[in-house]
Design a protein around this motif. Structure first.
Motif, PDB file in Angstrom:
ATOM      1  N   ASN A 105       0.915  -1.371  -0.010  1.00 51.11           N
ATOM      2  CA  ASN A 105       0.038   0.032  -0.119  1.00 51.11           C
ATOM      3  C   ASN A 105       1.095   1.293   0.086  1.00 51.11           C
ATOM      4  O   ASN A 105       1.267   1.775   0.962  1.00 51.11           O
ATOM      5  N   PRO A 106       1.090   1.836  -1.120  1.00 48.43           N
ATOM      6  CA  PRO A 106       2.103   3.077  -1.149  1.00 48.43           C
ATOM      7  C   PRO A 106       1.852   4.169  -0.158  1.00 48.43           C
ATOM      8  O   PRO A 106       2.456   4.782   0.163  1.00 48.43           O
ATOM      9  N   SER A 107       0.377   4.271  -0.045  1.00 49.47           N
ATOM     10  CA  SER A 107       0.131   5.291   0.957  1.00 49.47           C
ATOM     11  C   SER A 107       0.221   4.945   2.413  1.00 49.47           C
ATOM     12  O   SER A 107       0.029   5.901   3.266  1.00 49.47           O
ATOM     13  N   ALA A 108       0.529   3.835   2.795  1.00 49.77           N
ATOM     14  CA  ALA A 108       0.668   3.562   4.138  1.00 49.77           C
ATOM     15  C   ALA A 108       2.002   3.966   4.842  1.00 49.77           C
ATOM     16  O   ALA A 108       2.976   3.996   3.954  1.00 49.77           O
ATOM     17  N   GLN A 109       2.114   4.067   5.872  1.00 49.54           N
ATOM     18  CA  GLN A 109       3.417   4.277   6.747  1.00 49.54           C
ATOM     19  C   GLN A 109       4.293   2.954   6.674  1.00 49.54           C
ATOM     20  O   GLN A 109       3.775   2.034   6.627  1.00 49.54           O
ATOM     21  N   GLN A 110       5.547   3.215   7.108  1.00 46.14           N
ATOM     22  CA  GLN A 110       6.333   2.011   7.188  1.00 46.14           C
ATOM     23  C   GLN A 110       5.799   1.213   8.378  1.00 46.14           C
ATOM     24  O   GLN A 110       5.581   1.764   9.451  1.00 46.14           O
ATOM     25  N   ASP A 111       6.186  -0.134   8.229  1.00 49.77           N
ATOM     26  CA  ASP A 111       5.690  -1.183   9.362  1.00 49.77           C
ATOM     27  C   ASP A 111       6.811  -0.912  10.244  1.00 49.77           C
ATOM     28  O   ASP A 111       7.960  -1.412   9.871  1.00 49.77           O
ATOM     29  N   VAL A 112       6.656  -0.823  11.711  1.00 50.63           N
ATOM     30  CA  VAL A 112       7.634  -0.927  12.677  1.00 50.63           C
ATOM     31  C   VAL A 112       7.408  -2.081  13.792  1.00 50.63           C
ATOM     32  O   VAL A 112       8.265  -2.305  14.514  1.00 50.63           O
ATOM     33  N   ALA A 113       6.266  -2.529  13.807  1.00 53.00           N
ATOM     34  CA  ALA A 113       5.870  -3.473  14.803  1.00 53.00           C
ATOM     35  C   ALA A 113       6.462  -4.807  14.230  1.00 53.00           C
ATOM     36  O   ALA A 113       6.324  -5.241  13.220  1.00 53.00           O
ATOM     37  N   LEU A 114       7.237  -5.680  15.428  1.00 56.12           N
ATOM     38  CA  LEU A 114       7.617  -6.810  14.967  1.00 56.12           C
ATOM     39  C   LEU A 114       6.708  -7.862  15.428  1.00 56.12           C
ATOM     40  O   LEU A 114       5.848  -7.785  16.373  1.00 56.12           O
ATOM     41  N   GLY A 115       6.922  -8.850  14.725  1.00 66.14           N
ATOM     42  CA  GLY A 115       6.037 -10.110  15.174  1.00 66.14           C
ATOM     43  C   GLY A 115       4.177  -9.921  14.511  1.00 66.14           C
ATOM     44  O   GLY A 115       3.506 -10.589  15.048  1.00 66.14           O
TER      45      GLY A 115
END
Length: 662
Positions: A105-115
């Motif tokens: 999803n180009p408009s989404a923020q970077q994922d930082v949550a692990l697991g």
């Protein structure tokens, strides 16, 4: 891997791109139900490996926020890339995914949550059986802009952060259809999806009517650009998604200046950037470039140059991408330091000033259409409060609220050449009790105003003010129809330090002080046209460089501004340059000194001159002629105009014509 020189378009695998291994990135394994299984970190070669699983279906997640660039620099923990490539394992082979530039999803923020697998940006499926699977790769790039978000992965702000912190080692972004950056240039690759995205991605929420709107709200502000070779270039969006906002604005293709230099076209871009309250783009890095975008601000500056070196080119500044007024904008460009080139922009309807120069060591303003800036008196197209090395050339400067170019309080050393400066004073010009409606107002010493067309301004064409100044050269310009709001001169040496005080009468010995030392203008005693020659004689200060002009009366461009300003004789504006002669030179056939006093009280005891020059094309008896004098690069006002009469070629005597009434 990092596709360092990704050019835009479909993603590329590691082999094709020459991708560099990314070490230290976190990769996670989930089962088919989304349950976390295990986590690994890539080694120095970018490799990771999961083992000990039963045969079955799994999902692999690359944690984007842990991907670091190979470009070196500050090892930025807040530098986030976008995914450009991944592959996955189908029933029997690896399948490349080249259309997920920007992730799932180009408009989404970077994922930082692990697991956590939900809403992750970079996830590939794999079916494991027998001897396992090799080669599930993920590719990333740090220059690509894929959304209109204020911040976060794939945003303009993220590109600025990346560029500020990463160096340009090994950077040589590959060319696309129209764009070919040089090695070492940290260029934005705009690839925001439109409704007809070539890769099939969902359109950005802020795409409409053919353009992308990056709106920076009051709660946020873009980072100051401090990196080296940072280039924000809207052409990359056009190259990717096409000219979806076709058309031009402004006076592109028209000509300016005496040499009729053609202005560039001002194309409507696909990207606009604006902020509701405060400065939008702030430049402080070395070799920063902003090109082919629309920028406007609600209060403060669209682009603020704080230092470094910058080129601002081919933008719309003060209006949206359609060229329409965008609301309450203070400055198109505000310069407080550094070296700046402002080239080929459409700079209009900024409420205070189109371009404000309040510092810097070198500023060049060229090839721009600068119009309609200021919405009240005291507000100008270009204002110079401070700075050095200022060059203003080849622009159309028109319709200012007050002054076309306001150099009140400037230090001087300004070069103004080959511009067309017209229709200043649209708001009446009543600024704190002074009428500011001239084409140009300058203080300071050693400026040069040459080869400009200065016409139809509310007040004088040029006002030199600021006390005792010198060395301001005004040469071979075309002045006409100035004084549309009332009587005014083409050139006004303003000894009162007001905005145009009218004719400064010549004085004996020329010993008075003021702008350009209030140099006495020449007095033309007589001018004659023969079949092949123009003969001009009169008085001038010793060694004066005399420029001869036809006045605007000959061209039908005289206005109320050509009135006598309380004088008996009309002081015309020099519209058509004819020739330059030098008092006391070899071509001066009249010697000696004598005095003169005319009906206006102009008086001096100074050198006589007489010149014979080839009759310029189109000059005939009955034309009106005027002149300026220049000594040590200080130029006078225009002289009283004189009519060109006939001359006897048989006796070389003057002939008086009398008409007898019946």
């Amino acid at each position: 891997f990092e596709d360092v020189n990704y050019p835009g378009g479909p993603g590329r695998d590691r082999l094709t791109s020459g991708g560099l291994a990314v070490s230290g990135a976190v990769v996670e394994l989930f089962d088919s139900a989304g349950n976390f299984v295990q986590r690994k970190t890539t080694d120095i070669n970018g490799y990771y490996s999961f083992g000990g699983m039963a045969d079955g279906d799994y999902r692999i997640k690359a944690v984007n926020s842990t991907v670091r660039s190979n470009r070196g620099g500050l090892n930025c923990s807040s530098c986030y890339p976008v995914q450009t490539f991944r592959n996955y394992r189908g029933p029997s082979s690896l399948i490349a995914v080249t259309n997920e530039v920007g992730g799932a999803n180009p408009s989404a923020q970077q994922d930082v949550a692990l697991g956590v697998i939900n809403n992750a940006q970079s996830v590939s499926t794999v079916s494991v059986s027998g001897d396992g699977v090799v080669g599930i790769d993920f590719g990333f790039n740090f220059n690509t802009i894929v959304n209109t978000n204020e911040f976060g992965q794939g945003s303009l702000e993220q590109f600025i952060i990346n560029s500020n912190n990463l160096n340009e080692t090994g950077l040589d972004i590959e060319a696309n259809a129209i764009f070919d950056p040089a090695a070492g240039e940290d260029t934005s690759i705009f690839m925001i999806p439109s409704t007809s995205d070539a890769l099939g991605r969902a359109a950005d929420a802020n795409f409409a009517n053919g353009y992308f709107d990056i709106n920076i709200t009051n709660a946020y502000q873009l980072s100051i650009i401090t990196g080296t070779n940072t280039i924000i270039d809207g052409r990359t969006q056009t190259a990717y998604s096409g000219d979806t906002n076709s058309g031009t604005v402004g006076a592109g293709g028209s000509t300016v200046g005496i040499s009729a230099i053609t202005l560039p076209t001002y194309d409507r871009p696909e990207i606009q950037i604006h902020r509701n309250n405060g400065d939008v783009l702030r430049l402080q890095g070395s070799n920063t470039r902003v090109r082919n975008i629309s920028v406007y601000a609600d209060n403060n500056a669209g682009i603020q140059v704080l230092g470094g070196s910058s080129t601002i080119s081919n933008n719309l500044l003060g209006v949206n991408v359609l060229g329409a007024n965008a609301g309450n904008i203070d400055f198109g460009v505000e310069i407080t330091g550094g070296t700046t080139t402002i080239d080929g922009n459409y700079i209009v309807t900024n409420t205070d000033v189109g371009i404000l120069i309040d510092g810097g060591t070198s500023t060049t303003i060229q090839n721009n259409h600068i119009s309609g800036n200021g919405d009240a008196a005291c507000e100008d197209n270009i204002t110079i409060d401070n700075g050095s090395g200022i060059v203003i050339q080849q622009n159309l400067i028109e319709n200012a609220a007050s002054l076309g170019i306001d150099g009140d309080g400037s230090p001087g050393n300004i070069t103004i050449s080959e511009n067309t400066i017209t229709t200043s004073g649209q708001d009446g010009g009543n600024c704190n009790g002074n009428i500011e409606n001239a084409g140009i107002l300058l203080d300071g010493n050693n400026s040069s105003i040459t080869n400009n067309i200065i016409a139809s301004n509310g007040g004088p064409g040029i006002v030199l003010a600021g006390g005792n100044t010198y060395g301001n050269l005004i040469s071979q310009n075309s002045f006409y129809a100035n004084g549309t709001a009332g009587a005014a001169l083409g050139i006004d040496l303003d000894g009162s330090d007001d905005i145009g005080d009218g004719v400064t009468i010549n004085d004996t010995g020329d010993g008075d002080n003021g702008p350009n030392n209030l140099l006495n203008f020449p007095i033309i005693e007589a001018a004659y046209a023969t079949g092949t020659d123009l003969i001009v004689e009169g008085w001038a200060r010793p060694g004066a460089i005399i420029e001869l002009f036809l006045t605007d009366i000959n061209e039908g461009n005289a206005t109320a501004g050509d009135n006598q300003l309380g004088m008996t004789t009309d002081y015309g504006e020099g519209q058509t340059y004819l020739a330059t002669v030098v008092e006391g030179s070899g071509s001066d056939t009249q010697s000696g000194t004598s005095s003169y006093t005319d009906l206006d009280g102009n008086t001096d005891n100074t050198n006589r001159f007489k010149f014979t020059i080839p009759l310029p094309p189109g000059v005939v008896k009955g034309n009106f002629i005027t002149a300026t004098a220049t000594i040590s690069n200080s130029t006078s006002e225009f002289s009283p105009q004189s009519i060109i009469k006939g001359y006897s070629v048989i006796t070389n005597r003057r002939i008086t014509y009398r008409v007898k009434k019946n």
